[in-house]
Enzyme design. Structure first.
Site, PDB file in Angstrom:
ATOM      1  CG  LEU A  17       6.179  30.759  35.609  1.00 26.49           C
ATOM      2  CD1 LEU A  17       6.182  32.182  34.977  1.00 26.49           C
ATOM      3  CD2 LEU A  17       5.343  30.636  36.558  1.00 26.49           C
ATOM      4  CB  VAL A  58      13.017  30.510  21.857  1.00 28.57           C
ATOM      5  CG1 VAL A  58      12.086  29.566  22.286  1.00 28.57           C
ATOM      6  CG2 VAL A  58      14.023  30.798  22.939  1.00 28.57           C
ATOM      7  CB  CYS A  84       6.729  30.030  29.521  1.00 28.36           C
ATOM      8  SG  CYS A  84       5.214  30.501  29.982  1.00 28.36           S
ATOM      9  CB  SER A 146      10.018  39.631  34.853  1.00 28.54           C
ATOM     10  OG  SER A 146      10.481  39.948  36.353  1.00 28.54           O
ATOM     11  CE1 TYR A 159      14.446  37.321  33.860  1.00 27.66           C
ATOM     12  CE2 TYR A 159      13.793  38.727  35.399  1.00 27.66           C
ATOM     13  CZ  TYR A 159      13.560  37.306  34.761  1.00 27.66           C
ATOM     14  OH  TYR A 159      12.526  36.647  34.855  1.00 27.66           O
ATOM     15  CE  LYS A 163      11.766  37.627  31.334  1.00 28.78           C
ATOM     16  NZ  LYS A 163      11.118  36.548  30.849  1.00 28.78           N
TER      17      LYS A 163
HETATM   18  N1  NAD Z   1       9.893  32.071  38.701  1.00 25.35           N
HETATM   19  C1  NAD Z   1       9.797  33.381  38.552  1.00 25.35           C
HETATM   20  O1  NAD Z   1       9.597  33.714  39.684  1.00 25.35           O
HETATM   21  C2  NAD Z   1       9.512  34.296  37.484  1.00 25.35           C
HETATM   22  C3  NAD Z   1       9.248  35.892  37.724  1.00 25.35           C
HETATM   23  C4  NAD Z   1       9.031  36.430  36.592  1.00 25.35           C
HETATM   24  C5  NAD Z   1       9.295  36.064  35.468  1.00 25.35           C
HETATM   25  N2  NAD Z   1       9.570  34.671  35.155  1.00 25.35           N
HETATM   26  C6  NAD Z   1       9.751  34.366  33.853  1.00 25.35           C
HETATM   27  O2  NAD Z   1       8.884  33.269  33.462  1.00 25.35           O
HETATM   28  C7  NAD Z   1       9.312  32.636  32.405  1.00 25.35           C
HETATM   29  C8  NAD Z   1       9.482  31.110  32.879  1.00 25.35           C
HETATM   30  O3  NAD Z   1      10.169  31.003  34.264  1.00 25.35           O
HETATM   31  P1  NAD Z   1      10.112  29.565  34.993  1.00 25.35           P
HETATM   32  O4  NAD Z   1      10.472  30.065  36.293  1.00 25.35           O
HETATM   33  O5  NAD Z   1       9.118  28.794  34.696  1.00 25.35           O
HETATM   34  O6  NAD Z   1      11.825  29.073  34.572  1.00 25.35           O
HETATM   35  P2  NAD Z   1      12.370  27.463  34.455  1.00 25.35           P
HETATM   36  O7  NAD Z   1      13.598  27.784  34.408  1.00 25.35           O
HETATM   37  O8  NAD Z   1      11.732  26.643  35.430  1.00 25.35           O
HETATM   38  O9  NAD Z   1      11.963  27.121  32.860  1.00 25.35           O
HETATM   39  C9  NAD Z   1      12.426  27.922  31.643  1.00 25.35           C
HETATM   40  C10 NAD Z   1      12.379  26.890  30.487  1.00 25.35           C
HETATM   41  O10 NAD Z   1      12.731  27.554  29.394  1.00 25.35           O
HETATM   42  C11 NAD Z   1      13.559  26.582  28.700  1.00 25.35           C
HETATM   43  N3  NAD Z   1      14.650  27.465  27.883  1.00 25.35           N
HETATM   44  C12 NAD Z   1      15.554  28.178  28.234  1.00 25.35           C
HETATM   45  N4  NAD Z   1      16.075  28.722  27.280  1.00 25.35           N
HETATM   46  C13 NAD Z   1      15.510  28.066  26.294  1.00 25.35           C
HETATM   47  C14 NAD Z   1      15.711  28.379  24.660  1.00 25.35           C
HETATM   48  N5  NAD Z   1      16.819  28.853  24.216  1.00 25.35           N
HETATM   49  N6  NAD Z   1      15.036  27.513  23.724  1.00 25.35           N
HETATM   50  C15 NAD Z   1      13.897  26.945  24.332  1.00 25.35           C
HETATM   51  N7  NAD Z   1      13.779  26.572  25.719  1.00 25.35           N
HETATM   52  C16 NAD Z   1      14.366  27.271  26.472  1.00 25.35           C
HETATM   53  C17 NAD Z   1      14.209  25.949  29.724  1.00 25.35           C
HETATM   54  O11 NAD Z   1      14.686  24.742  29.268  1.00 25.35           O
HETATM   55  C18 NAD Z   1      13.114  25.625  30.848  1.00 25.35           C
HETATM   56  O12 NAD Z   1      12.211  24.373  30.544  1.00 25.35           O
HETATM   57  C19 NAD Z   1      10.882  32.853  32.072  1.00 25.35           C
HETATM   58  O13 NAD Z   1      10.800  33.747  30.880  1.00 25.35           O
HETATM   59  C20 NAD Z   1      11.116  33.973  33.430  1.00 25.35           C
HETATM   60  O14 NAD Z   1      11.889  34.989  33.283  1.00 25.35           O
HETATM   61  C21 NAD Z   1       9.805  33.953  36.154  1.00 25.35           C
END
Ligand code: NAD
Length: 251
Positions: A17, A58, A84, A146, A159, A163
């Site tokens: 995202l 982060v 994100c 989420s 989780y 959230k």
């Molecule tokens: N994909 C889904 O269906 C979905 C649904 C609801 C919520 N989300 C939320 O959206 C956000 C993005 O999810 P995504 O699916 O793109 O995940 P993803 O795993 O593709 O990307 C997450 C990114 O966060 C980075 N990251 C993780 N921990 C970190 C830290 N401590 N410091 C810096 N960077 C860090 C990772 O390196 C990665 O590049 C997350 O918060 C996730 O919980 C995703």
């Protein structure tokens, strides 16, 4: 605010995202700095979009402070922050191996909730120095919750708690930052086709997609990015959580 004068940091910008948001913002003329702990991928995405990258954890105060300083100097300012970065865990409160390990719970809260707040507070402090736009706007912060914040499933205690915390801090932060002209919004995505999800077998992805009422498919990361862009430009949206889920209610 307009995207072509937006200077944004996007955490988690190396994947999913965050990556889609960074690409979309840059395509609309925004300056973008990716903050991620994945330096290889982050550097690649940043160079593809003509943006910047700062290797960042982060959860770490000094790391985020340094990344925001770097972003401001490279972009000439900062008026948007999109949170994100996050992790997903699936562990039951009491499972076959015993009670939920506490470190896994604490790590999830630390990255998803404390990390989002850490970035938001430091970005907001930087934005407070901006010259206000004609409507008083100095910036916007967009968090990612989420739908698990509202209908968390089995194995999602950590989780969903992380959230739920993001949802809970949205309004008080918007109130805290109102006098600075900084808005705070949160997007609560349903199930999106990102690397987090793409690792699942095709039949599992299809089953997840079939549960989405309309349209019956997984979300496209570009749809998240377009909502984030709309939030930047829609100055009357503040202090609210928007579900982006095709009417999915998880059981
Ligand atoms: N994909 C889904 O269906 C979905 C649904 C609801 C919520 N989300 C939320 O959206 C956000 C993005 O999810 P995504 O699916 O793109 O995940 P993803 O795993 O593709 O990307 C997450 C990114 O966060 C980075 N990251 C993780 N921990 C970190 C830290 N401590 N410091 C810096 N960077 C860090 C990772 O390196 C990665 O590049 C997350 O918060 C996730 O919980 C995703």
């Amino acid at each position: 605010m307009k995207l072509d004068t937006t200077m944004a940091v996007v955490t988690g910008g190396a994947s999913g995202l965050g990556e889609a948001t960074a690409r979309h913002f840059a395509a609309q003329g925004a300056k973008v700095t990716l903050l991620d702990r994945d330096a290889d991928r982050g550097t690649d995405v940043a160079s593809e979009i003509g943006g910047h990258f700062a290797e960042t954890d982060v959860t770490d105060e000094a790391s985020v402070a340094a990344a925001i300083d770097l972003a401001r100097s490279r972009m000439g300012g900062l008026n948007a922050a999109v949170n994100c970065a996050g992790i997903a865990v699936g562990i039951k409160t009491v499972g076959r191996d015993g009670p939920h390990p506490l470190p896994a719970f604490q790590k999830t809260i630390d990255i998803n909730l404390v990390g989002s707040f850490n970035v938001a507070r430091l970005a907001a402090a930087a934005m407070a120095d901006n010259e206000p736009e004609s409507d008083g706007a100095r910036g916007v912060i967009i968090n990612t919750a989420s739908i698990a914040a509202f209908d968390g499933q089995k194995g999602q205690a950590a989780y969903a708690a992380s959230k739920g915390g993001v949802v809970g801090m949205t309004l008080p932060m918007a109130r805290d930052l109102a006098s600075s002209g900084v808005r705070v919004m949160t997007i609560a995505p349903g199930i999106f086709k990102t690397p987090m999800l793409a690792g699942l077998p095709e039949d599992v992805q299809a089953a997840l997609a079939a549960d989405v009422p309309n349209p019956p498919r997984l979300g496209d990361p570009n749809e998240y990015a377009r909502l984030a862009a709309f939030i930047v430009e829609m100055g009357y949206l503040n202090g609210e959580v928007i579900r982006l889920d095709g009417a999915l209610r998880m059981r």
